[in-house]
Write a protein that holds these residues in place. Structure first.
Motif, PDB file in Angstrom:
ATOM      1  N   SER A 420       0.841  -1.191   0.000  1.00 20.95           N
ATOM      2  CA  SER A 420       0.000   0.000   0.000  1.00 20.95           C
ATOM      3  C   SER A 420       0.880   1.246   0.000  1.00 20.95           C
ATOM      4  CB  SER A 420      -0.887   0.009   1.239  1.00 20.95           C
ATOM      5  OG  SER A 420      -1.610   1.209   1.291  1.00 20.95           O
ATOM      6  N   ASP A 421       0.442   2.277  -0.720  1.00 20.98           N
ATOM      7  CA  ASP A 421       1.217   3.522  -0.659  1.00 20.98           C
ATOM      8  C   ASP A 421       0.388   4.690  -0.144  1.00 20.98           C
ATOM      9  OD1 ASP A 421      -0.347   3.762  -2.813  1.00 20.98           O
ATOM     10  OD2 ASP A 421       1.268   3.868  -4.304  1.00 20.98           O
ATOM     11  N   ASN A 422      -0.868   4.407   0.250  1.00 17.02           N
ATOM     12  CA  ASN A 422      -1.697   5.458   0.847  1.00 17.02           C
ATOM     13  C   ASN A 422      -1.660   5.312   2.364  1.00 17.02           C
ATOM     14  OD1 ASN A 422      -3.565   7.308   1.613  1.00 17.02           O
ATOM     15  ND2 ASN A 422      -5.340   6.218   0.739  1.00 17.02           N
ATOM     16  N   LEU A 423      -1.048   6.286   3.038  1.00 14.27           N
ATOM     17  CA  LEU A 423      -0.852   6.156   4.492  1.00 14.27           C
ATOM     18  C   LEU A 423      -2.087   6.522   5.305  1.00 14.27           C
ATOM     19  CD1 LEU A 423       2.736   7.643   4.913  1.00 14.27           C
ATOM     20  CD2 LEU A 423       2.049   5.259   5.157  1.00 14.27           C
ATOM     21  N   ASN A 424      -2.984   7.317   4.719  1.00 13.15           N
ATOM     22  CA  ASN A 424      -4.104   7.849   5.500  1.00 13.15           C
ATOM     23  C   ASN A 424      -4.900   6.797   6.267  1.00 13.15           C
ATOM     24  OD1 ASN A 424      -3.637  10.528   5.114  1.00 13.15           O
ATOM     25  ND2 ASN A 424      -4.738  10.573   3.155  1.00 13.15           N
ATOM     26  N   PRO A 425      -5.271   5.679   5.646  1.00 12.59           N
ATOM     27  CA  PRO A 425      -6.086   4.716   6.404  1.00 12.59           C
ATOM     28  C   PRO A 425      -5.349   4.109   7.603  1.00 12.59           C
ATOM     29  CG  PRO A 425      -5.971   4.116   4.061  1.00 12.59           C
ATOM     30  CD  PRO A 425      -5.045   5.263   4.266  1.00 12.59           C
ATOM     31  N   TYR A 426      -4.022   4.159   7.572  1.00 15.37           N
ATOM     32  CA  TYR A 426      -3.254   3.538   8.664  1.00 15.37           C
ATOM     33  C   TYR A 426      -3.222   4.409   9.923  1.00 15.37           C
ATOM     34  CZ  TYR A 426      -1.734   0.162   5.234  1.00 15.37           C
ATOM     35  OH  TYR A 426      -1.717  -0.837   4.293  1.00 15.37           O
ATOM     36  N   ILE A 427      -3.600   5.684   9.775  1.00 14.91           N
ATOM     37  CA  ILE A 427      -3.566   6.595  10.926  1.00 14.91           C
ATOM     38  C   ILE A 427      -4.735   6.308  11.868  1.00 14.91           C
ATOM     39  CG2 ILE A 427      -3.767   9.042  11.592  1.00 14.91           C
ATOM     40  CD1 ILE A 427      -2.384   9.675   8.845  1.00 14.91           C
ATOM     41  N   ASP A 428      -5.894   6.019  11.301  1.00 15.10           N
ATOM     42  CA  ASP A 428      -7.113   5.818  12.099  1.00 15.10           C
ATOM     43  C   ASP A 428      -7.144   4.388  12.661  1.00 15.10           C
ATOM     44  OD1 ASP A 428      -9.627   5.411  13.068  1.00 15.10           O
ATOM     45  OD2 ASP A 428     -10.681   6.121  11.269  1.00 15.10           O
ATOM     46  N   PRO A 429      -7.155   4.234  14.005  1.00 16.49           N
ATOM     47  CA  PRO A 429      -7.095   2.882  14.588  1.00 16.49           C
ATOM     48  C   PRO A 429      -8.319   2.024  14.294  1.00 16.49           C
ATOM     49  CG  PRO A 429      -7.381   4.563  16.308  1.00 16.49           C
ATOM     50  CD  PRO A 429      -7.161   5.293  15.027  1.00 16.49           C
ATOM     51  N   GLU A 430      -9.400   2.636  13.757  1.00 22.91           N
ATOM     52  CA  GLU A 430     -10.619   1.867  13.492  1.00 22.91           C
ATOM     53  C   GLU A 430     -10.599   1.186  12.122  1.00 22.91           C
ATOM     54  OE1 GLU A 430     -12.837   1.524  15.852  1.00 22.91           O
ATOM     55  OE2 GLU A 430     -11.740   2.911  17.143  1.00 22.91           O
ATOM     56  N   THR A 431      -9.660   1.562  11.254  1.00 26.03           N
ATOM     57  CA  THR A 431      -9.714   1.032   9.889  1.00 26.03           C
ATOM     58  C   THR A 431      -9.118  -0.374   9.818  1.00 26.03           C
ATOM     59  OG1 THR A 431      -7.524   1.894   9.334  1.00 26.03           O
ATOM     60  CG2 THR A 431      -9.401   3.345   8.897  1.00 26.03           C
ATOM     61  N   PRO A 432      -9.580  -1.183   8.845  1.00 26.90           N
ATOM     62  CA  PRO A 432      -9.000  -2.523   8.669  1.00 26.90           C
ATOM     63  C   PRO A 432      -7.503  -2.449   8.354  1.00 26.90           C
ATOM     64  CG  PRO A 432     -10.851  -2.165   7.140  1.00 26.90           C
ATOM     65  CD  PRO A 432     -10.680  -0.899   7.926  1.00 26.90           C
ATOM     66  N   GLU A 433      -7.093  -1.390   7.652  1.00 26.31           N
ATOM     67  CA  GLU A 433      -5.668  -1.232   7.294  1.00 26.31           C
ATOM     68  C   GLU A 433      -4.809  -1.080   8.555  1.00 26.31           C
ATOM     69  OE1 GLU A 433      -8.125   0.342   5.859  1.00 26.31           O
ATOM     70  OE2 GLU A 433      -7.882   0.344   3.678  1.00 26.31           O
ATOM     71  N   HIS A 434      -5.287  -0.243   9.499  1.00 28.57           N
ATOM     72  CA  HIS A 434      -4.534  -0.022  10.742  1.00 28.57           C
ATOM     73  C   HIS A 434      -4.457  -1.339  11.530  1.00 28.57           C
ATOM     74  CE1 HIS A 434      -3.181   2.508  14.221  1.00 28.57           C
ATOM     75  NE2 HIS A 434      -3.622   1.448  14.879  1.00 28.57           N
ATOM     76  N   VAL A 435      -5.598  -2.015  11.616  1.00 26.04           N
ATOM     77  CA  VAL A 435      -5.647  -3.281  12.368  1.00 26.04           C
ATOM     78  C   VAL A 435      -4.676  -4.290  11.744  1.00 26.04           C
ATOM     79  CG1 VAL A 435      -7.149  -5.233  13.008  1.00 26.04           C
ATOM     80  CG2 VAL A 435      -8.007  -2.879  13.176  1.00 26.04           C
ATOM     81  N   ALA A 436      -4.657  -4.333  10.403  1.00 24.84           N
ATOM     82  CA  ALA A 436      -3.761  -5.279   9.715  1.00 24.84           C
ATOM     83  C   ALA A 436      -2.300  -4.914   9.954  1.00 24.84           C
ATOM     84  CB  ALA A 436      -4.061  -5.281   8.211  1.00 24.84           C
ATOM     85  N   MET A 437      -2.003  -3.612  10.017  1.00 29.02           N
ATOM     86  CA  MET A 437      -0.619  -3.182  10.265  1.00 29.02           C
ATOM     87  C   MET A 437      -0.172  -3.617  11.674  1.00 29.02           C
ATOM     88  SD  MET A 437       0.797   0.730  10.525  1.00 29.02           S
ATOM     89  CE  MET A 437      -0.207   1.108  11.958  1.00 29.02           C
ATOM     90  N   VAL A 438      -1.037  -3.399  12.662  1.00 28.51           N
ATOM     91  CA  VAL A 438      -0.689  -3.776  14.042  1.00 28.51           C
ATOM     92  C   VAL A 438      -0.518  -5.297  14.132  1.00 28.51           C
ATOM     93  CG1 VAL A 438      -1.483  -3.772  16.456  1.00 28.51           C
ATOM     94  CG2 VAL A 438      -1.786  -1.733  15.039  1.00 28.51           C
ATOM     95  N   GLU A 439      -1.397  -6.020  13.439  1.00 26.06           N
ATOM     96  CA  GLU A 439      -1.297  -7.486  13.457  1.00 26.06           C
ATOM     97  C   GLU A 439       0.015  -7.946  12.785  1.00 26.06           C
ATOM     98  OE1 GLU A 439      -2.481  -9.897  14.896  1.00 26.06           O
ATOM     99  OE2 GLU A 439      -1.967 -11.637  13.662  1.00 26.06           O
TER     100      GLU A 439
END
Ligand code: SF4
Length: 481
Positions: A420-439
C-alpha cells in the motif's frame, strides 16, 4: 534530541553549570560542551565526545579551569557545541537544541554574504555556528533571534552567553521547552535556564516559569540586584511569546525525565495516566504487568492501577558498568550489549500471563530482543502495550532517531509489505488497514497480543488541547515549517 542548561549567578557558577548540564545527559548521546565567561569577558570552552563515557567523567578533571559567574552547557545529539563567535554584537557563546532542515540553503546564503565557517561536523557546516552567524546579521540579539526563528525550517531553541548576561530563546513553535529557575539561597542568587526542570531541585533552583513559543528573555547581572527574584520581572523580555504552540508530545512519552515538567505538566503523571487509561481498556485476562525500564515504568504502574493487577519487576536494567549511551559501532555487538544490560527475573516471569509496557516502537529490533528475554524465561503469554500510537512518520523537527528513511520504521516496512502507498487509512485505529498493520507487527515480533495507545488517550493524559501539541510522527498533522 539534546538539552541545555545556563546559569548567571552572584558567585562562581562552574559547579552549578556542571551538575545542571549533567542532568540533561538522558537527552543526548554524542557530544557535550561547557562554556563560562569571567568578569574580563574571557570565555573558557570545552567540548567532548560522550558516546562511550559519562558526561561527568569527561569534564570533572577540568572543572577548576572554568571561572566566572555565568556559563552555558549542552548535551548534544548532533554537533559539537558551544560555538564562540566574535561579532559586531560582541563576543558570545551559543548552544542550540533542535534540527535545521534547510542547513545547506542557509549556509550557502551566509557564504554568499562573505561569511566563513570554522567548525565542521562530519564534513557538514555546524548548525549551531549557522545560527550564530544568522544572529549577527542583525543589529541586536533580539532581532537576530527573530531572524533565526523566521529563517530556520525545523526547530531551534537556544542559549546565548554575552558580556551582559544570558539570553534564552525558545523555538518559534515551542517544539522543545525552555524553563526558567531562580535561586535565592545560601549558594548565592542565581537565574538559570534549562531544557529539563529536573535539573533544578538539587541545585536549589525554584522553577519560575516556562518560556512561551518564540519567547526570548535575558538574565542580566543587574537584574540580580532586584529584591524580588521570585517575580518574572527579574528577567528582561527581548521577544514576546508567539501565538502558536506545537510542543513535542514525545517529550512526555519518551525523552523527558520522570521528574521534569513541560508547560507545567509532569512527565511521570502523564505516563501514569497513559497506562491507567490503557489498563482500563484492557480486554485480556492477565496476571501482572511489567515494563521495559526506564521510560515504560511510569506507564506500567498506571496500567497496574487501571487494570487492577500487580506491577512486577520482571526485568531489571544492570547499569553500574554500562554507560547509558554506550553504543558499539558493530551491530551484533550492540545487540549483545542491549541483551547483557537487561536481567530477567525468571521466578516472576515463569508461567504467567504478562503485560509488558514500553514507550514506543521505532524499528522494533530492540523491543523484539527485550521481549525475547520473557520468552526464554517461560512466560505463558506476553501482551505488549505501547504508550503512544504507531510511529508512521519520521520526525522533521528533532533528531528523534538515527533512521535515515521512513522505511526503517517498522510500521512503514509492514505497510510496504502490504503493498500500500496510501498512508491515510493507517492513521485511524478503526480502519482494517490499521488493524492489519498492528497485526503484522505483532506477528513479526512474536507477541501474544499488541496494542498501541490511541492518540485521544495520549492527548487526554497530557491535558493540553491537541492544537497545542505536535503529533506529526503519529498522524502527519501539524503546522509550520
Ligand atoms: S514529530 Fe514527533 S518527535 Fe517530532 S516534534 Fe513532533 S511529536 Fe515530537
Amino acid at each position: 534530541m539534546g538539552g541545555f542548561f545556563g546559569i548567571i549567578s552572584k558567585s562562581p557558577c562552574a559547579n552549578t553549570l556542571f551538575y545542571g548540564t549533567d542532568y540533561h545527559s538522558h537527552m543526548g548521546t554524542k557530544r557535550a560542551g561547557l562554556a563560562t565567561m569571567n568578569e574580563q569577558g574571557i570565555i573558557k570552552r570545552s567540548i567532548h565526545r560522550i558516546e562511550n563515557s559519562y558526561f561527568r567523567n569527561k569534564f570533572e578533571d577540568e572543572l577548576g579551569e572554568f571561572s566566572g559567574n555565568k556559563g552555558i552547557g549542552v548535551i548534544s545529539d548532533n554537533d559539537p557545541q558551544p560555538i564562540v563567535l566574535r561579532s559586531h554584537l560582541g563576543t558570545f557563546a551559543i548552544v542550540t537544541v533542535g534540527k535545521i532542515n534547510n542547513l545547506e540553503e542557509l549556509g550557502n546564503e551566509l557564504l554568499s554574504r562573505g561569511i566563513n565557517f570554522s567548525e565542521l561536523s562530519s564534513g557538514q557546516i555546524n548548525p549551531t555556528e549557522v545560527v550564530g552567524h544568522l544572529i549577527t546579521l542583525e543589529q541586536s540579539f533580539a532581532d537576530g533571534i527573530r531572524h533565526v526563528q523566521d529563517k530556520v525550517r525545523g526547530s531551534c531553541s537556544l542559549l546565548l552567553m554575552t558580556q551582559d548576561g544570558i539570553i534564552a530563546a525558545r523555538d518559534r513553535y515551542g517544539r522543545t521547552p525552555v524553563v526558567v529557575g531562580v535561586r535565592c539561597g545560601q549558594e548565592g542568587t542565581a537565574i538559570a535556564f534549562a531544557s529539563e526542570s529536573c535539573s533544578f531541585p538539587n541545585l536549589d533552583l525554584q522553577l519560575e516559569r516556562f518560556l512561551g513559543p518564540g519567547e526570548a528573555v535575558m538574565a542580566q547581572a543587574g537584574s540580580l540586584e532586584e529584591t524580588d527574584l521570585n517575580s518574572s520581572l527579574s528577567l528582561k523580555q527581548l521577544l514576546p511569546p508567539r501565538e502558536k504552540l506545537q510542543i513535542c508530545t514525545f517529550l512526555w512519552v519518551y525523552y523527558g525525565f520522570p521528574t521534569s515538567a513541560y508547560e507545567g505538566i509532569n512527565v511521570e503523571e502523564v505516563r501514569f495516566r497513559n497506562g491507567e487509561l490503557m489498563g482500563k481498556e484492557e480486554e485480556y485476562q492477565v496476571d501482572s504487568v511489567c515494563s521495559i525500564p526506564d521510560s515504560g515504568t511510569g506507564m506500567a504502574m498506571g496500567y497496574a492501577v487501571g487494570k487492577g493487577v500487580p506491577y512486577r519487576q520482571a526485568v531489571a536494567k544492570y547499569t553500574p558498568t554500562w554507560p547509558r549511551s554506550f553504543m558499539p559501532a558493530d551491530k551484533e555487538r550492540r545487540a549483545l550489549v542491549a541483551r547483557m544490560k537487561l536481567l530477567p527475573n525468571a521466578d516472576v516471569i515463569r508461567g504467567t500471563r504478562l503485560v509488558c509496557c514500553d514507550d514506543s516502537i521505532v524499528r522494533g529490533t530492540q523491543l523484539k530482543n527485550n521481549v525475547g528475554v520473557f520468552l526464554r524465561n517461560g512466560v505463558k503469554e506476553i501482551h505488549v502495550r505501547i504508550s503512544c500510537p504507531p510511529l508512521l512518520f519520521r520526525c522533521p523537527y528533532l533528531h528523534f532517531t538515527s533512521a535515515r528513511s521512513d522505511t526503517e520504521l517498522i510500521t512503514r516496512r509492514i505497510i510496504l509489505a502490504q503493498k500500500s502507498d496510501n498512508l491515510n487509512p493507517y492513521i485511524d485505529p478503526e480502519t482494517p488497514e490499521h488493524v492489519a498493520m498492528v497485526e503484522g507487527i505483532r506477528r513479526e515480533m512474536n507477541f501474544t497480543s499488541l496494542r498501541f495507545n490511541s492518540i485521544n488517550n495520549m492527548i487526554t493524559s497530557i491535558g493540553l488541547p491537541k492544537e497545542k501539541l505536535c503529533t506529526y510522527c503519529f498522524d502527519g498533522s501539524g503546522c509550520g515549517k
